[in-house]
Design an enzyme around this catalytic site. Structure first.
Site: not given
Lengths: 348, 348
Positions: B131, B251
């Site tokens: 990710c 994130h």
């Protein structure tokens, strides 16, 4: 200041940092003759316990400083600009925790572990650096002394307490609301004085203080300028990204540092282990590294995750954590006060 | 795979990423002929809604893949290692969201905006990158194409959902406890399989995945290795520090990038504004920059805080945010599936 006990004033005594200064003066058994707690008119009248006695907070005015030997300021830059000159006029030494005088060439900017020798240069005011600067330079000073530093690239993970008690309350209030599935109404962070507010609970806000024309925030530029001044080396390249995260106490920093010469990792660790005010917490095999929750309430700067850069043999990465209200503010200020007190005591 | 509708299997269908894959297959109106939802024995029997019908989750076994055209794996590396070869044997194309095959030279590692042309190289398995890698390379690809990239130094601010649904619950549970003044008993983060646990609520944990011998974590090394592979340039220097923070979805990354030539800031912004899958949110005068809370639920990668390095005219800093479960996992995987489906449709 000719005796060994001091008339001490704390300006901003009811704020997040001021409360810690008062606590530390007691905990450290600082040689206080009288303690004057000063604040805005709004907080005047509050009572604060010091060594078992209640001290009533008074409104800070230009005349508050008559007879004061040491004045610790932590009530915002405007208050320091307005009142510190009066404190100096009354003969006090001011230790200023705001941004007001830090870059003033006549004002020493002090982290005792780094440049205590500059305290003697003061002309009445000594500046306490920005919280995020203090812990970084404290950790990097042993490397500067041994190898020289060419470049620093830092990204910060800063606690809301750096924005004061209202920001702490805002984080708690927002966290409660999010967990309850309720709407969040931000009203303090990222910058109280600016119009746009962002949610801090369960978020990361890449803005601390106002934006400058160059696209950096003032917090980022503080770290850049103050590091060069404290390290006494304008040639050190410094790049910073300052970010507020949902932590109450303790700033964390991811720091990449390029040295001027090759260095041995074990020697770097040894230097940090032996450095004053530094605690090395660096044992990956036991998942030990500095954590904000463990640094909170501690005076030291904690360093870990020390590792060599994968490409540059002169570069290292590390993780630096410290309680932003203590070493990042109150403790650094009280350390300076202790040095002044000790020096006065010797000279008296 | 000779028709335009596909027998699709999702392995790990009840996990944080699997749930998003199923949602996206529906939202994107993916040409699904049959949908098989697979999981561990523990989750088998659960019902999942897909386009108004209940699908019963089945235990994943080597024989689950008979007749499957496209299998999306998101149930951990061990499951992918054990079962993806069986899916390939049954003729399925596997899109694997785990670390199992990413660095396998025979497996393309795909971010569609960066290297979609490599999808055709697959031998049955296509790997979805980590990710934190995906959003970074998506944002940096336009700069690589225009200027070349010499060095990347990244510090991450990663959401707990990257560690799965249990970590989300843990963050919420711990946050409640801290706000109530109760003790916290960490039991998932930082790494479920390791003995030491740390509090994530109101904290920042500089460990994601296990430590490697070089002092970096596996998460950090994934970003290093995967970036070079996806960018197809082993000479790019990459340094990373990966940190878990108390955010649920999204994130954030603080990225310093040194280009191979001087670049104009406005041109860099223009390149990013025109780049596929990127949304530029960069208006300091209005305090506009990417935020995890605003990226959550969005497929794009958000970039802002773009600014020239203060010392190196070839270097820039930026802030990159994306929903780690979407572009960082499920959406990137479904994008790959869509490309495969479109190509198959054209070829059929």
């Amino acid at each position: 200041m000719s005796n060994q006990f001091f008339n001490v004033a704390v300006v901003g005594a009811t704020g997040a940092v001021g409360q810690q200064i008062v606590r530390l003066l007691e905990e450290r058994d600082f040689p206080v003759k009288t303690l004057k707690l000063l604040s805005s008119a709004r907080s005047a009248g509050k009572k604060v316990l010091f060594k078992g006695s209640e001290v009533t907070v008074e409104e800070a005015t230009p005349d508050s400083f008559a007879g004061v030997d040491i004045a610790l300021f932590s009530a915002g830059g405007d208050i320091s600009k307005a009142l510190a000159p009066h404190a100096v006029r009354h003969g006090a030494v001011c230790i200023d925790n705001t941004n007001a005088y830090r870059m003033d060439p006549d004002t020493p900017l002090i982290v005792p572990e780094v440049n205590a020798h500059r305290i003697a240069d003061h002309k009445g005011i000594i500046a306490n650096p920005n919280c995020s600067t203090i812990q970084m330079v404290a950790a990097l000073k042993p490397l500067q002394d041994r190898y020289g530093i060419d470049r620093i690239i830092a990204s910060t993970y800063q606690a809301v307490s750096g924005a004061g008690n209202q920001a702490i309350e805002e984080l708690k209030r927002q966290s409660q609301a999010v967990l309850a599935g309720e709407d969040v109404q931000p009203d303090i962070l990222p910058v109280g004085a600016l119009p746009v507010k962002h949610q801090i609970a369960f978020n990361a806000i890449p803005q601390i203080d106002k934006f400058q024309d160059n696209g950096y925030t003032l917090e980022e530029m503080k770290m850049v300028r103050e590091t060069k001044k404290i390290m006494e080396d304008d040639s050190i390249k410094v790049t910073t990204t300052c970010v507020r995260i949902p932590v109450v106490y303790g700033h964390s920093e991811s720091v990449y540092v390029e040295l001027k010469q090759d260095a041995d990792l074990d020697e770097v660790k040894q230097l940090l282990q032996n450095a004053p005010g530094i605690t090395l917490v660096d044992d990956p095999s036991n998942q030990a590294y500095p954590l904000a929750t463990e640094a909170a309430g501690q005076n030291d700067v904690f360093v870990g995750r020390l590792r060599r850069d994968l490409d540059n043999p002169r570069a290292f990465n590390m993780w630096i954590v410290s309680d932003n209200l203590l070493k990042g503010a109150a403790w650094n200020a009280v350390q300076i006060a202790e040095i002044i007190a000790a020096k006065t005591a010797v000279n008296s």
